[in-house]
Design an enzyme around this catalytic site. Structure first.
Site, PDB file in Angstrom:
ATOM      1  N   PHE A  75       0.865  -1.176   0.169  1.00 34.20           N
ATOM      2  CA  PHE A  75       0.054   0.167   0.011  1.00 34.20           C
ATOM      3  C   PHE A  75       0.719   1.106   0.022  1.00 34.20           C
ATOM      4  CE2 PHE A  75      -2.504   3.407   1.660  1.00 34.20           C
ATOM      5  CZ  PHE A  75      -3.576   3.352   0.945  1.00 34.20           C
ATOM      6  N   ASP A 120       8.948   2.458   1.899  1.00 29.42           N
ATOM      7  CA  ASP A 120       7.786   3.411   2.183  1.00 29.42           C
ATOM      8  C   ASP A 120       7.801   3.051   3.861  1.00 29.42           C
ATOM      9  OD1 ASP A 120       5.431   4.097   3.129  1.00 29.42           O
ATOM     10  OD2 ASP A 120       4.346   3.487   1.151  1.00 29.42           O
ATOM     11  N   LYS A 143       2.432   9.483   8.351  1.00 21.54           N
ATOM     12  CA  LYS A 143       1.759   9.165   9.453  1.00 21.54           C
ATOM     13  C   LYS A 143       1.954   9.656  10.925  1.00 21.54           C
ATOM     14  CE  LYS A 143      -1.460   5.486   7.687  1.00 21.54           C
ATOM     15  NZ  LYS A 143      -0.874   4.967   6.393  1.00 21.54           N
TER      16      LYS A 143
HETATM   17  C1  LIG Z   1      -0.899   5.442   4.823  1.00 24.75           C
HETATM   18  C2  LIG Z   1       0.005   4.835   4.107  1.00 24.75           C
HETATM   19  C3  LIG Z   1       0.270   5.401   2.982  1.00 24.75           C
HETATM   20  C4  LIG Z   1      -0.452   6.807   2.459  1.00 24.75           C
HETATM   21  O1  LIG Z   1      -0.379   8.009   3.215  1.00 24.75           O
HETATM   22  P1  LIG Z   1      -1.752   9.101   3.176  1.00 24.75           P
HETATM   23  O2  LIG Z   1      -1.146  10.032   4.227  1.00 24.75           O
HETATM   24  O3  LIG Z   1      -2.970   8.461   3.509  1.00 24.75           O
HETATM   25  O4  LIG Z   1      -1.502   9.444   1.813  1.00 24.75           O
HETATM   26  C5  LIG Z   1       1.317   5.152   2.187  1.00 24.75           C
HETATM   27  N1  LIG Z   1       2.055   4.159   2.469  1.00 24.75           N
HETATM   28  C6  LIG Z   1       1.755   3.585   3.470  1.00 24.75           C
HETATM   29  C7  LIG Z   1       2.598   2.331   3.860  1.00 24.75           C
HETATM   30  C8  LIG Z   1       0.844   3.693   4.459  1.00 24.75           C
HETATM   31  O5  LIG Z   1       0.580   3.099   5.557  1.00 24.75           O
END
Ligand SMILES: *Cc1c(COP(=O)(O)O)cnc(C)c1O
Length: 427
Positions: free
Chosen positions: A157, A248, A277
């Site tokens: 994700f 990420d 986050k």
């Molecule tokens: C939540 C998340 C995103 C997206 O972040 P947003 O602030 O909602 O755009 C990207 N990568 C990972 C691993 C996430 O958990």
């Protein structure tokens, strides 16, 4: 609005649960807000530490924390102070000028990670967009690849913008949004053979793999930790080929796992990584951090109006300093072990329902057996009845991501509530 009503609405008095309030009307909400979310029938009104209260005054233990975001919980004095200080002093100017708070935050991040430089934006998706752009420009200008490909993992994700849903290896997020952004290719996670094959198969004509984008632990896709040997081999491949290794860290970074960065669990450092986050403790901020090739981006290549403004930078810096000053990582390790042991204990009582418990620090997942009707949502709903907020990570995994300041007693109570909820749904 009179001053009195204002005060009443903004005063945080968590002990007086009945002092609330406003009747909330979900129907009128739904009439004016787009229906992009499947929401629970719950409206939260205030919070304190790891507890939140709904508009009826009912108390919940918050093991969602804004989805792994409220690092310091709710209404933490450090955040109240930082938000107040910044809004009174200066909250937004523009990146036309130097922003001292942004510089200090970047310096903190650089000193506390493998990175050399930071770029600030507003969200995880936007940070990943920045990483994708940087990887592509690196491919064109350094590797001299005309058509660069970025490898990402199945069940990953990376966000909800067009490029990041394309990077996200889950068809459900892409459906009906095509044409997608070209230049992405998916491989199974933790499978080194698949990466090696993709790199050799995709080396054709103008096409070549330029970067690999992965989560150190897959969050949304089911709380799946990365495999150490896999990531070490990847690092070696990237060193040999010049392929960029991008992590990420949006969900697992900033101490969530008991280490400041997820990559510390893997014994490898990325060339580029992203954070969001937990970075600002709940105020919207994202960051792109790079170790090598920071100079690929030149003035004018990338920008964000709000990115790293004095407000978010000042608050995020205070969150970072608090993590360090109060040694919150030690709490994450201890509470993480306690939570994990408790979850394992519950799992052992339900071998007909629970397949596995896994995670790092304070990101844990409880996976249900595939061949039974029980889903993660069933448990989340039953836990909500018990006064415990949880969030699924896919259809079969319940995710536990409390604030990093969660106490021993709160973990204990959460486990009791979870036990009751599971007893109810498995009856
Ligand atoms: C939540 C998340 C995103 C997206 O972040 P947003 O602030 O909602 O755009 C990207 N990568 C990972 C691993 C996430 O958990």
């Amino acid at each position: 609005m009179s001053r009195e009503t204002l005060v009443q609405q903004t005063t945080n008095s968590p002990e007086s649960g009945s002092s609330t309030s406003s009747s909330f009307n979900a129907d009128s909400f739904d009439q004016s807000v787009m229906s992009t979310y499947g929401r629970f029938p719950l409206a939260l009104e205030r919070g304190q530490g790891c507890r939140v209260w709904d508009t009826q005054g009912k108390e919940y233990l918050d093991f969602v924390a804004g989805i792994a975001t409220c690092t310091l919980g709710h209404a933490h004095p450090v955040m109240v102070e930082a938000v107040t200080r910044q809004i009174q002093k200066l909250h937004h100017v523009s990146n036309l000028y130097y922003i001292p708070e942004q510089g200090e935050l970047a310096q903190w991040l650089v000193e506390h990670s493998c990175s050399d430089r930071a770029f600030f934006c507003n969200s995880g998706a936007e940070a990943n967009e920045g990483a994708i752009k940087l990887a592509r420009k690196y491919a064109h200008t350094v590797l001299e690849i005309d058509k660069p490909i970025i490898l990402t993992a199945n069940a990953s994700f990376h966000g909800r913008t067009l490029a990041t849903i394309t990077a996200t290896g889950q068809p459900k997020y892409q459906k009906n949004f095509d044409p997608l952004v070209p230049g992405f290719y998916y491989v199974p996670y933790n499978d080194i053979r698949a990466i090696e094959n993709a790199i050799s198969e995709l080396d054709e004509g103008d096409y070549r793999v330029a970067a690999i984008l992965l989560e150190p632990l897959q969050g949304e896709g089911g709380v799946r930790p990365g495999d150490v040997a896999y990531f070490q081999k990847l690092r070696q491949i990237c060193d040999e080929t010049g392929i960029l290794l991008i992590f990420d860290e949006v969900q697992v970074g900033m101490g969530r796992t008991g280490k400041l960065w997820g990559y510390e669990h893997l014994g490898v450092e990325p060339d580029i990584f992203t954070s969001a986050k937990g970075l600002g403790g709940g105020i919207p901020i994202g960051a792109l951090l790079c170790k090598k090739f920071c100079d690929v981006f030149q003035a004018g290549d990338h920008a964000s109006t709000f990115g790293g403004n004095p407000f978010v930078s000042g608050v995020a810096l205070s969150v970072c300093q608090t993590l360090e000053r109060e040694n919150i990582l030690a709490n994450v390790v201890e509470r993480g072990a306690q939570l994990r042991a408790g979850l394992e204990n519950i799992a052992a009582q339900y071998p007909q329902h629970i397949a596995e418990v896994r995670g790092w620090g304070l990101i844990n997942g409880m996976e249900l057996l595939a061949d039974i009707p029980l889903t993660a949502i069933d448990i989340v709903k039953a836990a909500m009845e018990e006064g415990l907020l949880l969030v699924p990570a896919g259809p079969k995994v319940v995710r536990f991501v409390p604030p990093l300041i969660v106490t021993e007693q709160e973990v204990e109570v959460a486990l009791q509530k979870l036990g009751k909820a599971i007893a109810t749904v498995t009856k």
